[in-house]
Design an enzyme around this catalytic site. Sequence first.
Site, PDB file in Angstrom:
ATOM      1  N   HIS A 130      17.636 108.026  81.710  1.00 26.60           N
ATOM      2  CA  HIS A 130      16.204 107.805  82.101  1.00 26.60           C
ATOM      3  C   HIS A 130      15.502 106.924  80.799  1.00 26.60           C
ATOM      4  O   HIS A 130      14.378 106.325  80.858  1.00 26.60           O
ATOM      5  CB  HIS A 130      15.523 108.893  81.965  1.00 26.60           C
ATOM      6  CG  HIS A 130      15.881 109.510  83.494  1.00 26.60           C
ATOM      7  ND1 HIS A 130      15.588 110.958  83.870  1.00 26.60           N
ATOM      8  CD2 HIS A 130      16.674 109.402  84.499  1.00 26.60           C
ATOM      9  CE1 HIS A 130      15.999 111.305  84.819  1.00 26.60           C
ATOM     10  NE2 HIS A 130      16.763 110.311  85.344  1.00 26.60           N
ATOM     11  N   ASP A 171      20.134 111.590  82.247  1.00 30.22           N
ATOM     12  CA  ASP A 171      18.623 111.862  81.888  1.00 30.22           C
ATOM     13  C   ASP A 171      18.348 110.928  80.762  1.00 30.22           C
ATOM     14  O   ASP A 171      19.295 110.121  80.443  1.00 30.22           O
ATOM     15  CB  ASP A 171      18.376 113.408  81.787  1.00 30.22           C
ATOM     16  CG  ASP A 171      16.976 113.584  82.043  1.00 30.22           C
ATOM     17  OD1 ASP A 171      16.186 112.987  81.529  1.00 30.22           O
ATOM     18  OD2 ASP A 171      16.568 114.658  82.751  1.00 30.22           O
TER      19      ASP A 171
END
Length: 501
Positions: free
Chosen positions: A344, A310
């Site tokens: 991300h 992430d």
Amino acid sequence: MKKLFCLLLLGVTLSASAQKHTCDNGKACANCENPYKRFTQNLPFKMPEVRAPKFPDRQVNLRDFGAIGDGIALNTEAFAKAIDALSQQGGGRLVVPAGVWHTGPITLKSNIDLHLEVGAIILFAADESLYPLISTSFEGLDTRRCQSPLSAVGCENIAVTGRGVIDGNGQYWRPVKRSKMTSSQWKEVVSRPGGVSVRGDYWVPSQGYANAEKNANMNVPKATTDEEWNAVKRFLRPVMISLVKCKNVLLQGVIFQNSPAWNIHPLMCENIILDDVLARNPAYAQNGDALDLESCKNALIVNSKFDAGDDGICIKSGKDADGRRRGIPCENVVVDGCTVFAGHGGFVVGSEMSAGVRNILVKDCQFLGTDVGLRFKSTRGRGGIVENIFIHNVSMTDIKTDAITFNMYYGGKSVAEMLADGDNPDTSTKVPVTEETPIFRNIDIQDVVCNGAGRAMEFNGLPEMPIQNINLKNIVIKAKKDAVFNNSENITKENINITLE
């Protein structure tokens, strides 16, 4: 011979005097220079000097407390006894020698340096019964979670140092999306006992996990009684490193990997240093953020590497009403000389930023293959002010979506997922400005080079509260799509070179 002795004595004297310098109080001393002082000099905002914690010259070895490093024996009690023994003597270093040290949760105390020697692996047990439910904060909300594998609450002068590895056994806890894995990886996951495949493309560790997720607000379930909380315990996967309200913290040299949820999570801490660490998770790790610095003050993140499922380096300050009630911004942070691989976002602010983020410098960093390079995200309901952010000298390659993005319509998805799903938020309809309206302003981005991106930039502000006063200077981006600016005001552009592939 006498002459030689005199010369040697003179050399020793000169060497000793060379170690001395004048401190801030004007007195001479030896070996008291602060190697971290340079990171807080000549900043575009005021920030006090940050020093590494000091510990008593005392150490104990984990083996002396009955620990066995065979990867099988459970060493929870040995860690607790060693930490208690050191604490009772006033603190010092707990040496973890080479070996695989299987254990339940470890709780640090003040004045303790947990030191992992080369070859030392602390492996946290895959057994939810060892991790009691505690009241804490997760994703910015006050809630309950399982106790973190490594934690400290209200401590002063603590450290995790050395050249070893801390492994959270995250595969025991995490759900997995089929789309993020190879065929062989997916085959291995669905063969694990107790797991449940949902819709054929999403795997969770247990049926209880699946039941809890149906009624959860993001990752916070709807539960009120102890019975309800315990019924969804497997869903309440913890962050791996939880440091809450601690002061004078050092994480140095260690590899932190395979976390159940977020990897490293300092919350409401002051004077914290991350130096030469590697925080890593598999690319498919759900909520596998590498670093989430939340509501902290005076922090240095230097010479470190992050490889995440992430966000990579993320700055937060609480979510919605809970974050505004806490009212502790994240401020005075320097990120210097860091690398982010998968993730991300390389450097990220939000989306939980309800108490504000200010006075942040990011410099001399590189992002290699992240979904987004510089990522700012929030949504209506958050509130909070993000301001005085300075980003200088950042290099990027192979950015999958936006090199730079401001998204005030964040709904829990990565930019890649939003694009794949065709999300198209309404950017024209205004709503009244309240304390729930997020504000992003006064952000300086200079000397950025990006070789390869899906899109150069996207600024997506709110019509009632545009993104304001962003300075873009000396930006070179090679991308498939041009920059897009919606609901943004006073965007200064100087020497912007975007080449479309």
